[in-house]
Design an enzyme around this catalytic site. Structure first.
Site, PDB file in Angstrom:
ATOM      1  CG  ASP A  67       1.326  -1.229   3.149  1.00  0.00           C
ATOM      2  OD1 ASP A  67       1.510  -0.918   4.362  1.00  0.00           O
ATOM      3  OD2 ASP A  67       0.909  -0.362   2.306  1.00  0.00           O
ATOM      4  CG  ASP A 136      -2.050   6.261  -6.428  1.00  0.00           C
ATOM      5  OD1 ASP A 136      -2.522   5.876  -5.242  1.00  0.00           O
ATOM      6  OD2 ASP A 136      -1.036   5.594  -6.940  1.00  0.00           O
ATOM      7  CG  HIS A 138      -1.906   3.733  -2.803  1.00  0.00           C
ATOM      8  ND1 HIS A 138      -0.867   4.156  -3.334  1.00  0.00           N
ATOM      9  CD2 HIS A 138      -1.840   4.056  -1.525  1.00  0.00           C
ATOM     10  CE1 HIS A 138      -0.130   4.756  -2.589  1.00  0.00           C
ATOM     11  NE2 HIS A 138      -0.903   4.622  -1.496  1.00  0.00           N
ATOM     12  CD  GLU A 143       0.798   2.757  -6.250  1.00  0.00           C
ATOM     13  OE1 GLU A 143      -0.275   3.271  -5.866  1.00  0.00           O
ATOM     14  OE2 GLU A 143       2.033   3.169  -5.672  1.00  0.00           O
TER      15      GLU A 143
HETATM   16  C1  GLP Z   1       1.312   4.697   1.966  1.00  0.00           C
HETATM   17  C2  GLP Z   1       0.698   3.345   2.780  1.00  0.00           C
HETATM   18  C3  GLP Z   1      -0.431   3.436   2.739  1.00  0.00           C
HETATM   19  C4  GLP Z   1      -1.077   5.007   3.074  1.00  0.00           C
HETATM   20  C5  GLP Z   1      -0.678   5.866   2.121  1.00  0.00           C
HETATM   21  C6  GLP Z   1      -1.125   7.280   2.453  1.00  0.00           C
HETATM   22  O1  GLP Z   1       1.316   4.541   0.468  1.00  0.00           O
HETATM   23  N1  GLP Z   1       1.122   2.373   2.046  1.00  0.00           N
HETATM   24  O2  GLP Z   1      -1.217   2.576   3.494  1.00  0.00           O
HETATM   25  O3  GLP Z   1      -2.559   4.837   3.353  1.00  0.00           O
HETATM   26  O4  GLP Z   1       0.557   6.173   2.300  1.00  0.00           O
HETATM   27  O5  GLP Z   1      -0.307   7.973   3.494  1.00  0.00           O
HETATM   28  P1  GLP Z   1      -0.519   9.335   4.527  1.00  0.00           P
HETATM   29  O6  GLP Z   1      -1.471   8.867   5.535  1.00  0.00           O
HETATM   30  O7  GLP Z   1       0.721   9.685   4.800  1.00  0.00           O
HETATM   31  O8  GLP Z   1      -0.968  10.126   3.271  1.00  0.00           O
END
Ligand code: GLP
Length: 266
Positions: A67, A136, A138, A143
């Site tokens: 993404d 959440d 995702h 989402e």
């Molecule tokens: C963002 C990314 C996800 C990732 C998430 C969790 O939303 N788009 O791919 O898994 O963050 O991030 P973190 O690893 O910093 O908790």
């Protein structure tokens, strides 16, 4: 699904790197699906170390990132492209032509998303997809409510995700509200999936995703339908798993009997 509860974040990162390394040794021209966020940073550091110290080779690898924020140029310090360059790509011998990160700075979003899907197909599909999980539930930026069959497209971020990401920006208003993301359906087509999660903040959602019902309200729960998923959590993120003892027992038994099966059989 294989659930591995590692004692520490360092062990989680090393075990995750083992799985990617094994894939690269099996198939040097692997197509890797990559993720951003703070969770995989340790895993990327491990891969960089193994490249430097043991010559782990990425020269034939193709990568696709999950993404990217809409409207951020690749050189913006908070863009996912910038993150990937600084945490991984600049430190390994991947061919720049084989790197794919969704391009968020575009007016032609739909055309771009179709092209991205086509590029994944042209590369022969993703061999192993690395994932983190949002608070959440995702995966990528799918989402709650994202169709379990969704493809690469534009998504509006939830308030929780915007707040979670605010720590990386000077002001909350600067956090992008939209992102281009692979869909849940795109992710499920990867031949193998590796999800990593750490910290107490992820404990409840990890348990929901792994042991709760499959629902579009928790897009990570869709991974229960995939035939080859490994989930590696640290002790804190695994603290609310009801079957933790069983997962630990399976891991120990496999290590004892057939070490090559760890991360291989669900
Ligand atoms: C963002 C990314 C996800 C990732 C998430 C969790 O939303 N788009 O791919 O898994 O963050 O991030 P973190 O690893 O910093 O908790």
């Amino acid at each position: 699904m294989e659930i591995i509860i590692a004692d520490t974040y360092e062990k989680l990162s090393a075990l995750g790197a083992d799985i990617i390394q094994r894939q690269l040794l099996r198939k040097p021209s692997s197509v890797l699906g990559l993720a951003t966020g703070s969770t995989p940073v340790g895993l990327y550091q491990e891969l960089v170390k193994r490249h430097r110290e043991h010559g782990l080779d990425f020269s034939k690898v193709t990568t696709f990132n999950l993404d990217e924020y809409l409207d951020l140029s690749p050189s913006h310090p908070q863009s996912y492209r910038y993150f990937m360059d600084h945490n991984l790509f600049n430190h390994i011998n991947v061919d720049a032509q084989n790197i794919h990160v969704p391009y968020g700075h575009t007016e032609e979003v739909d055309e771009f998303c179709d092209w991205y899907e086509e590029e994944i197909r042209r590369a022969g599909g993703i061999d192993i997809q690395l994932l983190g999980i949002g608070a959440d539930g995702h995966i990528a930026f799918n989402e709650p409510g994202s169709s379990l069959g969704s493809r690469t497209r534009l998504k509006t971020l939830t308030k929780q995700t915007i707040d979670d990401n605010a720590r990386f920006f000077d002001k909350n208003e600067e956090v992008p509200r939209f992102a281009i993301t692979m869909g849940v359906g795109t992710i499920l087509e990867a031949k193998e999936i590796l999800l990593v999660a750490n910290g107490a903040k992820k404990a409840a959602i990890v348990a929901e995703a792994i042991e709760g019902p499959i629902t579009a309200q928790v897009s990570a729960s869709a991974l229960q339908m995939h035939r080859h998923v490994t989930v590696i959590v640290d002790a804190e993120a695994g603290a609310m798993l009801k079957r933790a003892d069983y997962y630990k027992w399976v891991f120990e038994e496999k290590k004892r009997l057939v070490p090559r099966l760890v991360g291989k059989v669900t």
